[in-house]
Design a protein around this motif. Structure first.
Motif, PDB file in Angstrom:
ATOM      1  N   MET A   1      37.130  37.089  45.468  1.00 55.42           N
ATOM      2  CA  MET A   1      36.976  36.153  44.344  1.00 55.42           C
ATOM      3  C   MET A   1      38.290  36.026  43.592  1.00 55.42           C
ATOM      4  N   ASN A   2      38.708  34.776  43.387  1.00 55.04           N
ATOM      5  CA  ASN A   2      39.932  34.534  42.630  1.00 55.04           C
ATOM      6  C   ASN A   2      39.580  34.410  41.137  1.00 55.04           C
ATOM      7  N   ILE A   3      40.405  35.027  40.278  1.00 54.46           N
ATOM      8  CA  ILE A   3      40.113  34.976  38.835  1.00 54.46           C
ATOM      9  C   ILE A   3      39.987  33.530  38.358  1.00 54.46           C
ATOM     10  N   ILE A 177      43.528  41.198  32.962  1.00 49.83           N
ATOM     11  CA  ILE A 177      44.294  40.990  34.202  1.00 49.83           C
ATOM     12  C   ILE A 177      45.191  39.765  33.969  1.00 49.83           C
ATOM     13  N   ASN A 178      44.602  38.734  33.378  1.00 48.86           N
ATOM     14  CA  ASN A 178      45.412  37.556  33.001  1.00 48.86           C
ATOM     15  C   ASN A 178      46.516  37.909  32.035  1.00 48.86           C
ATOM     16  N   LEU A 210      44.424  46.414  32.832  1.00 45.80           N
ATOM     17  CA  LEU A 210      45.894  46.419  32.861  1.00 45.80           C
ATOM     18  C   LEU A 210      46.407  47.132  34.115  1.00 45.80           C
ATOM     19  N   ILE A 211      45.699  48.177  34.520  1.00 45.07           N
ATOM     20  CA  ILE A 211      46.107  48.904  35.739  1.00 45.07           C
ATOM     21  C   ILE A 211      45.908  48.001  36.962  1.00 45.07           C
ATOM     22  N   TYR A 217      49.940  42.015  40.220  1.00 46.34           N
ATOM     23  CA  TYR A 217      51.147  41.203  40.016  1.00 46.34           C
ATOM     24  C   TYR A 217      52.431  41.991  40.221  1.00 46.34           C
ATOM     25  N   ASN A 218      52.307  43.283  40.547  1.00 49.55           N
ATOM     26  CA  ASN A 218      53.456  44.126  40.829  1.00 49.55           C
ATOM     27  C   ASN A 218      54.522  44.019  39.736  1.00 49.55           C
TER      28      ASN A 218
END
Ligand SMILES: Cc1ncc(COP(=O)(O)O)c(C=O)c1O
Length: 342
Positions: A1-3, A177-178, A210-211, A217-218
Motif C-alpha cells: 500500500m502506498n501512503i 512518515i510524511n 519516524l523510524i 526515505y533513507n
C-alpha cells in the motif's frame, strides 16, 4: 500500500517551519534546530494533527457518525481529535483517564470549549499502588468505559469509530512518515545537515513512524526518543514493544523494510517519577527554552523531551553533530501546572 493511496483529509496544508535555536546552540556548543509542529494550524496545534489527517480520513470513509477517543486528563490528543473532528462534522466522545478536576483548565477547558462529550475514567482505591501500576489500572478502566460507550451508541444505530489513545493505529502512522520526507526536503532547501531528530515518546506511534520514515526515505537523520512514561519499565522494554508494533505496521501495509532493535534509540532517564508528573529537569528545560528563545513547551511531553536533548548535549552525545528537536506541541497543558513549581 502506498501512503498516497490512503484516505486523507487536509487539516494542515502548510509546512511547519524549521528554525535554529541560536542562543541555546551557542550555550550548548551544538547546532540545535527546532521543527515547529506546535504550529500545525488547528485547535492550537501539535503532532496529533498529522496523524488525524489519516485517521479521520479513514473514519469518514467508514461513514462514522461518532469518534470515541481517550487519553490523560490533560491529553493533547483528545483536544486535537475534538478540534479536527469538529472540522469534518463528526461528534467526539472523550474518555479522560483520571479524576475529574474541580476546575477545568488547559486541555480539559479546551475540550469543553470544543464541545466534546466528556467522561472521566477513574478508580476508587488509589492507595498502595506504584505510579506505573496505577496508570495501568486507570488505562484498563478507560478501555472498559470506551467499550461501554461504544456499545451504547451502536445500539442507537450510530457508526462508531474508536481512536486509540495517542492516535496509535495504522492510518495514524502515515502522518509522521510524511513528516520525515517533509523534514528531509526542508533541511535540503535550507542547506542544513541534521544527524539526529529528538522527540518525546508517549504512546510511541510518532517515533515508530519516524523510524519507518527514516528507513523508507533513507534520510540519515536518526530519530531519538525521550520516554515521558515508565509504565512498562526500561527503555529496553519500550524498544521491544515498539519493534513489535513497527513489524505490525509493516505487515499491515505490506512494506518491505528491515527495521531492527538497533534502529530504535530510546532514553528513559528523563521521565522523572512518571507520566504527567512534572520532573525537576523538565521544569528547568521549560524555563530555559522560554527564557533563551521565547518558545513554550509543557511539563508532560515536550519539556521532558527537551530536558533530554539539553542533557545529552551537555554530555557531548551530539559532539560535532547537528540536532533537530521535534516540537510536538502540548503547551495548553502548561495552563494546568501549579505555578509554585516554577
Ligand atoms: C505534545 C505531545 N508530544 C509528544 C507526544 C508523544 O507522541 P506519541 O504518543 O506518538 O508517542 C504526545 C502524545 O502522546 C503529545 O501530546
Amino acid at each position: 500500500m502506498n501512503i498516497k493511496d490512503l484516505p486523507r483529509i487536509e487539516l494542515c496544508n502548510v509546512k511547519t517551519p524549521i528554525e535554529k535555536l541560536n542562543n541555546l546552540s551557542k550555550e550548548f556548543k551544538n547546532n540545535i534546530y527546532i521543527k515547529r509542529d506546535d504550529l500545525l494550524g488547528i485547535g492550537l496545534g501539535g503532532n496529533k494533527v498529522r496523524k488525524l489527517e489519516y485517521i479521520l480520513g479513514d473514519a469518514l470513509e467508514k461513514k462514522a457518525d461518532i469518534v470515541i477517543t481517550s487519553g490523560g486528563v490533560q491529553s493533547n490528543h483528545v483536544r486535537l481529535t475534538v478540534a479536527c473532528a469538529n472540522k469534518v462534522g463528526i461528534k467526539t466522545v472523550a474518555v479522560l483517564v483520571g479524576s475529574e478536576p474541580s476546575k477545568y483548565k488547559g486541555n480539559t477547558l479546551l475540550d469543553k470549549v470544543l464541545g466534546a462529550e466528556i467522561h472521566f475514567a477513574d478508580i476508587k482505591n488509589k492507595e498502595g499502588h506504584s505510579t506505573g501500576d496505577l496508570n495501568r489500572l486507570l488505562d484498563e478502566e478507560g478501555e472498559r468505559l470506551v467499550q461501554e460507550i461504544k456499545s451504547k451508541y451502536e445500539k442507537q444505530g450510530k457508526i462508531v469509530y474508536v481512536i486509540p489513545g495517542g492516535g496509535k493505529m495504522p492510518p495514524g502512522i502515515a502522518g509522521y512518515i510524511n513528516a520525515t520526507s517533509e523534514i528531509y526536503s526542508q533541511l535540503q532547501e535550507l542547506r542544513i545537515n541534521c544527524d539526529y531528530l529528538v522527540t518525546g515518546v508517549g504512546t510511541s506511534s510518532t517515533i515508530a513512524s519516524l523510524i519507518i520514515g527514516e528507513k523508507l526515505y533513507n534520510t540519515g537523520i536518526k530519530p531519538l526518543g525521550i520516554l515521558v512514561t515508565n509504565t512498562l519499565g526500561s527503555a529496553k522494554a519500550y524498544a521491544e514493544r515498539i519493534k513489535t508494533e513497527i513489524d505490525g505496521y509493516l505487515k499491515f501495509y505490506n512494506w518491505d523494510l528491515n527495521i531492527t532493535l538497533d534502529d530504535i534509540k530510546l532514553f528513559d532517564a528523563y521521565t522523572g517519577e512518571g507520566y504527567g508528573i512534572p520532573s525537576e529537569d523538565g521544569l528547568l528545560a521549560i524555563k530555559k527554552l522560554a527564557q533563551s528563545e521565547g518558545l513554550i513547551v509543557d511539563h508532560i511531553y515536550t519539556g521532558k523531551a527537551f530536558a533530554g536533548l539539553l542533557d545529552l548535549s551537555k554530555k557531548e552525545f551530539f559532539k560535532d553533530k547537528n540536532v533537530l528537536f521535534l516540537h510536538t506541541g502540548g503547551s495548553p497543558a502548561l495552563f494546568d501546572l501549579d505555578s509554585d513549581l516554577l
